[in-house]
Write an enzyme that holds these catalytic residues in place. Structure first.
Site, PDB file in Angstrom:
ATOM      1  CE  LYS A   1      -2.130  -1.198   3.923  1.00 32.57           C
ATOM      2  NZ  LYS A   1      -1.529  -2.413   4.151  1.00 32.57           N
TER       3      LYS A   1
ATOM      4  NE  ARG B   1      -5.025  -1.358   9.895  1.00 32.57           N
ATOM      5  CZ  ARG B   1      -3.796  -1.045   9.239  1.00 32.57           C
ATOM      6  NH1 ARG B   1      -3.828   0.331   8.875  1.00 32.57           N
ATOM      7  NH2 ARG B   1      -3.007  -1.945   9.186  1.00 32.57           N
TER       8      ARG B   1
ATOM      9  NE  ARG C   1       7.414  -2.372   6.225  1.00 40.22           N
ATOM     10  CZ  ARG C   1       6.376  -2.243   6.490  1.00 40.22           C
ATOM     11  NH1 ARG C   1       5.493  -1.624   5.411  1.00 40.22           N
ATOM     12  NH2 ARG C   1       5.671  -2.444   7.636  1.00 40.22           N
TER      13      ARG C   1
ATOM     14  NE  ARG D   1       5.917  -0.173   9.897  1.00 38.44           N
ATOM     15  CZ  ARG D   1       4.574  -0.272   9.554  1.00 38.44           C
ATOM     16  NH1 ARG D   1       4.651   0.180   8.092  1.00 38.44           N
ATOM     17  NH2 ARG D   1       3.650  -0.847   9.942  1.00 38.44           N
TER      18      ARG D   1
ATOM     19  NE  ARG E   1       1.760  -5.101  11.218  1.00 41.26           N
ATOM     20  CZ  ARG E   1       2.891  -4.667  10.370  1.00 41.26           C
ATOM     21  NH1 ARG E   1       4.013  -5.264  10.762  1.00 41.26           N
ATOM     22  NH2 ARG E   1       2.577  -4.122   9.357  1.00 41.26           N
TER      23      ARG E   1
HETATM   24  P1  AP5 Z   1       4.696  -1.568   1.927  1.00 45.09           P
HETATM   25  O1  AP5 Z   1       4.487  -0.626   0.667  1.00 45.09           O
HETATM   26  O2  AP5 Z   1       5.433  -1.049   3.149  1.00 45.09           O
HETATM   27  O3  AP5 Z   1       3.453  -2.391   2.468  1.00 45.09           O
HETATM   28  P2  AP5 Z   1       2.181  -1.687   3.330  1.00 45.09           P
HETATM   29  O4  AP5 Z   1       1.045  -2.393   2.550  1.00 45.09           O
HETATM   30  O5  AP5 Z   1       2.143  -0.163   3.386  1.00 45.09           O
HETATM   31  O6  AP5 Z   1       2.215  -2.466   4.550  1.00 45.09           O
HETATM   32  P3  AP5 Z   1       2.319  -1.805   5.930  1.00 45.09           P
HETATM   33  O7  AP5 Z   1       2.944  -2.885   7.027  1.00 45.09           O
HETATM   34  O8  AP5 Z   1       2.641  -0.614   5.966  1.00 45.09           O
HETATM   35  O9  AP5 Z   1       0.599  -2.122   6.195  1.00 45.09           O
HETATM   36  P4  AP5 Z   1       0.079  -1.961   7.602  1.00 45.09           P
HETATM   37  O10 AP5 Z   1      -1.376  -1.728   7.113  1.00 45.09           O
HETATM   38  O11 AP5 Z   1       0.334  -3.246   8.614  1.00 45.09           O
HETATM   39  O12 AP5 Z   1       0.727  -0.689   8.369  1.00 45.09           O
HETATM   40  P5  AP5 Z   1       0.336   0.612   8.781  1.00 45.09           P
HETATM   41  O13 AP5 Z   1       1.280   1.378   8.854  1.00 45.09           O
HETATM   42  O14 AP5 Z   1      -0.886   1.167   8.167  1.00 45.09           O
HETATM   43  O15 AP5 Z   1       5.688  -2.771   1.360  1.00 45.09           O
HETATM   44  C1  AP5 Z   1       5.977  -3.641   2.260  1.00 45.09           C
HETATM   45  C2  AP5 Z   1       7.471  -4.271   1.874  1.00 45.09           C
HETATM   46  O16 AP5 Z   1       7.212  -4.887   0.644  1.00 45.09           O
HETATM   47  C3  AP5 Z   1       8.368  -3.094   1.444  1.00 45.09           C
HETATM   48  O17 AP5 Z   1       9.989  -3.703   2.025  1.00 45.09           O
HETATM   49  C4  AP5 Z   1       8.527  -3.237  -0.111  1.00 45.09           C
HETATM   50  O18 AP5 Z   1       9.510  -2.790  -0.426  1.00 45.09           O
HETATM   51  C5  AP5 Z   1       8.095  -4.433  -0.565  1.00 45.09           C
HETATM   52  N1  AP5 Z   1       7.231  -4.499  -1.743  1.00 45.09           N
HETATM   53  C6  AP5 Z   1       6.059  -3.677  -2.042  1.00 45.09           C
HETATM   54  N2  AP5 Z   1       5.597  -3.991  -3.095  1.00 45.09           N
HETATM   55  C7  AP5 Z   1       6.332  -5.258  -3.511  1.00 45.09           C
HETATM   56  C8  AP5 Z   1       5.985  -5.923  -4.650  1.00 45.09           C
HETATM   57  N3  AP5 Z   1       5.361  -5.907  -5.560  1.00 45.09           N
HETATM   58  N4  AP5 Z   1       7.066  -7.177  -4.732  1.00 45.09           N
HETATM   59  C9  AP5 Z   1       7.916  -7.307  -3.701  1.00 45.09           C
HETATM   60  N5  AP5 Z   1       8.081  -6.371  -2.799  1.00 45.09           N
HETATM   61  C10 AP5 Z   1       7.365  -5.443  -2.417  1.00 45.09           C
HETATM   62  O19 AP5 Z   1      -0.248   0.529  10.135  1.00 45.09           O
HETATM   63  C11 AP5 Z   1       0.762  -0.040  11.389  1.00 45.09           C
HETATM   64  C12 AP5 Z   1      -0.284   0.130  12.656  1.00 45.09           C
HETATM   65  O20 AP5 Z   1      -0.830   1.306  12.892  1.00 45.09           O
HETATM   66  C13 AP5 Z   1      -1.411  -0.885  12.534  1.00 45.09           C
HETATM   67  O21 AP5 Z   1      -0.924  -2.328  12.939  1.00 45.09           O
HETATM   68  C14 AP5 Z   1      -2.337  -0.327  13.651  1.00 45.09           C
HETATM   69  O22 AP5 Z   1      -1.952  -0.728  14.922  1.00 45.09           O
HETATM   70  C15 AP5 Z   1      -2.191   1.125  13.464  1.00 45.09           C
HETATM   71  N6  AP5 Z   1      -3.202   1.511  12.382  1.00 45.09           N
HETATM   72  C16 AP5 Z   1      -2.898   2.139  11.404  1.00 45.09           C
HETATM   73  N7  AP5 Z   1      -3.929   2.500  10.888  1.00 45.09           N
HETATM   74  C17 AP5 Z   1      -5.235   2.069  11.499  1.00 45.09           C
HETATM   75  C18 AP5 Z   1      -6.490   2.061  11.517  1.00 45.09           C
HETATM   76  N8  AP5 Z   1      -7.124   2.915  10.364  1.00 45.09           N
HETATM   77  N9  AP5 Z   1      -7.281   1.787  12.631  1.00 45.09           N
HETATM   78  C19 AP5 Z   1      -6.571   1.342  13.630  1.00 45.09           C
HETATM   79  N10 AP5 Z   1      -5.378   1.102  13.708  1.00 45.09           N
HETATM   80  C20 AP5 Z   1      -4.632   1.703  12.726  1.00 45.09           C
HETATM   81 MG    MG Z   2       2.376   0.929   4.710  1.00 39.86          MG
END
Ligand code: AP5
Ligand code: MG
Length: 219
Positions: free
Chosen positions: A16, A91, A128, A161, A172
């Site tokens: 994402k 979410r 990552r 992270r 997660r």
């Molecule tokens: P990346 O692009 O970083 O993936 P991502 O989908 O953004 O993954 P996140 O871990 O950020 O998602 P998340 O939803 O768990 O975390 P968030 O920060 O939102 O890619 C991942 C890796 O893969 C990278 O190394 C990249 O280089 C590689 N990659 C990408 N595309 C690729 C491809 N096509 N092929 C190969 N490799 C590839 O949330 C974190 C925490 O915050 C949550 O757990 C929760 O506690 C809290 N939080 C955030 N939002 C909310 C909400 N709305 N409600 C409640 N809690 C929330």
């Molecule tokens: Mg992300």
């Protein structure tokens, strides 16, 4: 110009954040990531950041009321007046319902659902490396930095992270399945969902997302 809201749905590690940066640059929309907003609060040592920390580090979701206040404050900023891209929000069903109520009538909404199998997600998250300075995303194998430990975009320090450790990733993914995945059906029934295979090379995924964002189903 009417308001346009793109929602990137998908499990942790689906890509994402990686794709949001490119889509936002291409479409001229601000990138609104609730995860990034919480991490910024934590880095600044705010009360909200401290309250979110225990949930994030254990792989659970931050309670809806904390998320909603922060999100609606962000999208009320002037740069969001013509629309925005949401990454990691909504979410939960209450978050999706709250968003729906807030968006003015006539807002064009499209939900892009990135599909990636669990085995690939674990490998992506544990490898990552994120830039502390600009948030740019690298991966030790899939997109390694030119200089070890330094961001290609700004030269900032790359870090792992705190929620990317294997046990937290498993939690997660379980939380995603239970609380977030039901949104696929909710948005599909409204005719707003486009599924995109996120397990291909980043350029291919980007092309499909761009097509779907333009309202045409990807081939
Ligand atoms: P990346 O692009 O970083 O993936 P991502 O989908 O953004 O993954 P996140 O871990 O950020 O998602 P998340 O939803 O768990 O975390 P968030 O920060 O939102 O890619 C991942 C890796 O893969 C990278 O190394 C990249 O280089 C590689 N990659 C990408 N595309 C690729 C491809 N096509 N092929 C190969 N490799 C590839 O949330 C974190 C925490 O915050 C949550 O757990 C929760 O506690 C809290 N939080 C955030 N939002 C909310 C909400 N709305 N409600 C409640 N809690 C929330
Ligand atoms: Mg992300």
């Amino acid at each position: 110009m009417s308001r346009r809201v793109l929602i990137l749905l998908g499990p942790p590690g689906a890509g994402k954040g990686t794709q949001a940066s490119r889509l936002c640059a291409e479409l001229g929309l601000p990138h609104v990531s609730t995860g990034d907003l919480f991490r910024a609060h934590r880095a600044q040592g705010t009360d909200l950041g401290r309250r979110a920390q225990e949930f994030m580090d254990s792989g659970r979701l931050v309670p809806d009321d904390l998320v909603l206040d922060m999100l609606f404050e962000r999208v009320a900023q002037p740069d969001c007046v013509r629309g925005f891209l949401l990454d990691g929000f909504p979410r939960t069903l209450p978050q999706a319902e709250a968003l729906e109520k807030r968006l003015p009538t006539g807002t064009a909404v499209r939900v892009l659902d990135l599909r990636v199998a669990d085995a690939a997600l674990l490998e992506r998250l544990t490898g990552r490396r994120t830039c502390r300075q600009c948030g740019n995303i690298h991966h030790v194998q899939n997109s390694p930095p030119k200089i070890a430990g330094r961001c290609d975009r700004c030269g900032g320090e790359l870090y792992t992270r705190s929620d990317d450790e294997a046990a937290t990733v498993a939690k997660r993914l379980a939380v995603y399945r239970e609380q977030t995945q039901p949104l696929q059906g909710w948005y599909a029934r409204k005719g707003l969902l486009s599924e995109v295979d996120g397990e291909r090379a980043p350029d291919e995924v980007f092309r499909s997302l761009r097509t779907a964002a333009a309202g045409m189903e990807a081939a």
